[in-house]
Design an enzyme around this catalytic site. Sequence first.
Site, short mmCIF file in Angstrom:
data_model
loop_
_atom_site.label_atom_id
_atom_site.label_comp_id
_atom_site.label_asym_id
_atom_site.label_seq_id
_atom_site.Cartn_x
_atom_site.Cartn_y
_atom_site.Cartn_z
N ASN A 95 0.98 -1.28 -0.10
CA ASN A 95 -0.14 -0.38 -0.20
C ASN A 95 0.78 1.02 -0.69
OD1 ASN A 95 -1.89 -1.40 0.59
ND2 ASN A 95 -2.61 -1.79 2.07
N HIS A 112 6.02 -0.60 -2.35
CA HIS A 112 5.20 0.30 -4.19
C HIS A 112 5.33 1.27 -3.42
CE1 HIS A 112 2.94 -3.89 -4.77
NE2 HIS A 112 4.29 -4.06 -5.50
N CYS A 123 16.62 15.66 -11.92
CA CYS A 123 18.18 15.46 -10.91
C CYS A 123 18.06 14.23 -9.78
CB CYS A 123 18.26 17.00 -10.16
SG CYS A 123 17.41 17.62 -8.55
N CYS A 144 15.11 22.20 -8.95
CA CYS A 144 16.33 22.34 -9.84
C CYS A 144 15.13 22.95 -11.11
CB CYS A 144 16.93 20.72 -10.63
SG CYS A 144 15.27 19.46 -11.49
N SER A 183 -4.41 -9.66 -3.15
CA SER A 183 -4.92 -10.50 -3.93
C SER A 183 -3.87 -11.59 -4.95
CB SER A 183 -5.59 -9.58 -5.18
OG SER A 183 -5.37 -9.05 -5.88
N ALA A 225 -10.68 -7.32 6.89
CA ALA A 225 -9.33 -7.79 8.24
C ALA A 225 -9.73 -7.15 9.50
CB ALA A 225 -7.92 -6.90 7.59
P1 OAD Z 1 -5.82 -5.31 -4.73
O1 OAD Z 1 -6.73 -5.43 -5.79
O2 OAD Z 1 -5.44 -6.49 -6.23
O3 OAD Z 1 -6.54 -6.89 -3.57
C1 OAD Z 1 -7.19 -6.63 -3.26
C2 OAD Z 1 -7.70 -8.06 -1.51
O4 OAD Z 1 -7.90 -7.26 -0.77
C3 OAD Z 1 -8.11 -9.17 -2.56
O5 OAD Z 1 -8.02 -10.02 -2.90
C4 OAD Z 1 -10.43 -8.39 -1.58
O6 OAD Z 1 -10.46 -9.74 -1.65
C5 OAD Z 1 -9.12 -8.23 -0.39
N1 OAD Z 1 -9.92 -7.30 0.65
C6 OAD Z 1 -11.19 -6.44 0.26
N2 OAD Z 1 -11.65 -6.34 1.12
C7 OAD Z 1 -10.63 -6.96 2.54
C8 OAD Z 1 -10.94 -6.50 4.34
N3 OAD Z 1 -11.94 -6.31 4.52
N4 OAD Z 1 -10.43 -6.78 4.78
C9 OAD Z 1 -9.11 -7.80 3.94
N5 OAD Z 1 -9.23 -8.09 2.83
C10 OAD Z 1 -10.20 -7.42 1.72
O7 OAD Z 1 -4.75 -4.98 -4.02
P2 OAD Z 1 -3.43 -5.64 -3.80
O8 OAD Z 1 -3.51 -7.12 -3.58
O9 OAD Z 1 -2.64 -4.97 -2.37
O10 OAD Z 1 0.83 -1.87 -7.41
O11 OAD Z 1 -2.78 -5.21 -5.33
C11 OAD Z 1 -1.82 -5.60 -5.32
C12 OAD Z 1 -0.98 -4.27 -5.84
O12 OAD Z 1 -1.56 -4.29 -7.48
C13 OAD Z 1 -1.00 -2.94 -5.10
O13 OAD Z 1 -0.24 -2.05 -4.43
C14 OAD Z 1 -0.63 -1.90 -6.64
C15 OAD Z 1 -1.46 -2.92 -7.87
O14 OAD Z 1 -1.93 -2.82 -9.09
C16 OAD Z 1 1.07 -0.78 -8.07
O15 OAD Z 1 -0.07 0.38 -8.05
C17 OAD Z 1 2.53 -0.39 -8.24
#
Ligand code: OAD
Length: 246
Positions: A95, A112, A123, A144, A183, A225
Amino acid sequence: MSVAPPRGSVAVLTGAGISAESGLSTFRGAGGLWEGHRVEEVAHPSAWARDPVTVWRFYEARRVQAAACAPNKGHLGLARLERRLGGRFTLATQNVDGLHGQAGSANVLELHGSLWRVRCTACGREEENRTVPLPVLPPRCAACGGLQRPAIVWFGEVLPEDVFTAAMEAASRCALFLIVGTSAVVQPAASLAVIAADGGAQVWEINPDETPATGVCDRIWRAPAGEVMDDVVEEAIRWVSGAGSR
Ligand code: OAD
């Protein structure tokens, strides 16, 4: 040089799901950020080369949204776990919202990057910037005059090596690995759960949905969570102080 965490430690990987109960959109799924945006248009070096203002508008909207949010019981529980375990705790997050720090987590490996840091594309100077809204998009470097970009790791870019190395070391040596609200489809972050499992750790998942990491998990909470973190924290403390630990 990073210092490997001691045995009997807990390592955690969080994703956008842990901030969902604070009111922040996740990336994937219904209503997710990537539903309304093509990643290549906002989170890729090619997008920046083509249209920095559009990229900044996307991240500015994220900053405005995040600034209005507060940490929830998920973030607060992990901050409490860190206070209980001290050096036997490592938190890595995908996050960029800064809510773990706001919850009181002292050492956060931001794999990230951060919405609250900007980097000059001319720069290379990086600085904190918490002004919301930003008066001018894109902001300019005070040193810069170059265009500043969000200090966020975009698709096609490499994670900061020292940060990812510290996360890998923690995952490979921990007794217990928690994977929360991700995810588990974006690499290399998702590989941390496999590294932990290969190293012999217990792996516990908190996520309402199944993920590709579920297969290596020993325990699963299919719940938001914030609703279960208090229990998970107590169980984690029992686990690392008990016979199951290593
Ligand atoms: P995702 O949006 O891919 O996944 C979110 C996950 O959280 C899913 O598996 C949901 O089921 C779960 N979820 C939803 N609500 C929840 C809750 N209340 N408690 C627990 N889990 C819950 O997000 P990330 O896995 O963080 O990168 O995505 C990874 C990366 O993809 C991000 O850091 C971002 C994105 O592209 C960049 O932007 C570089």
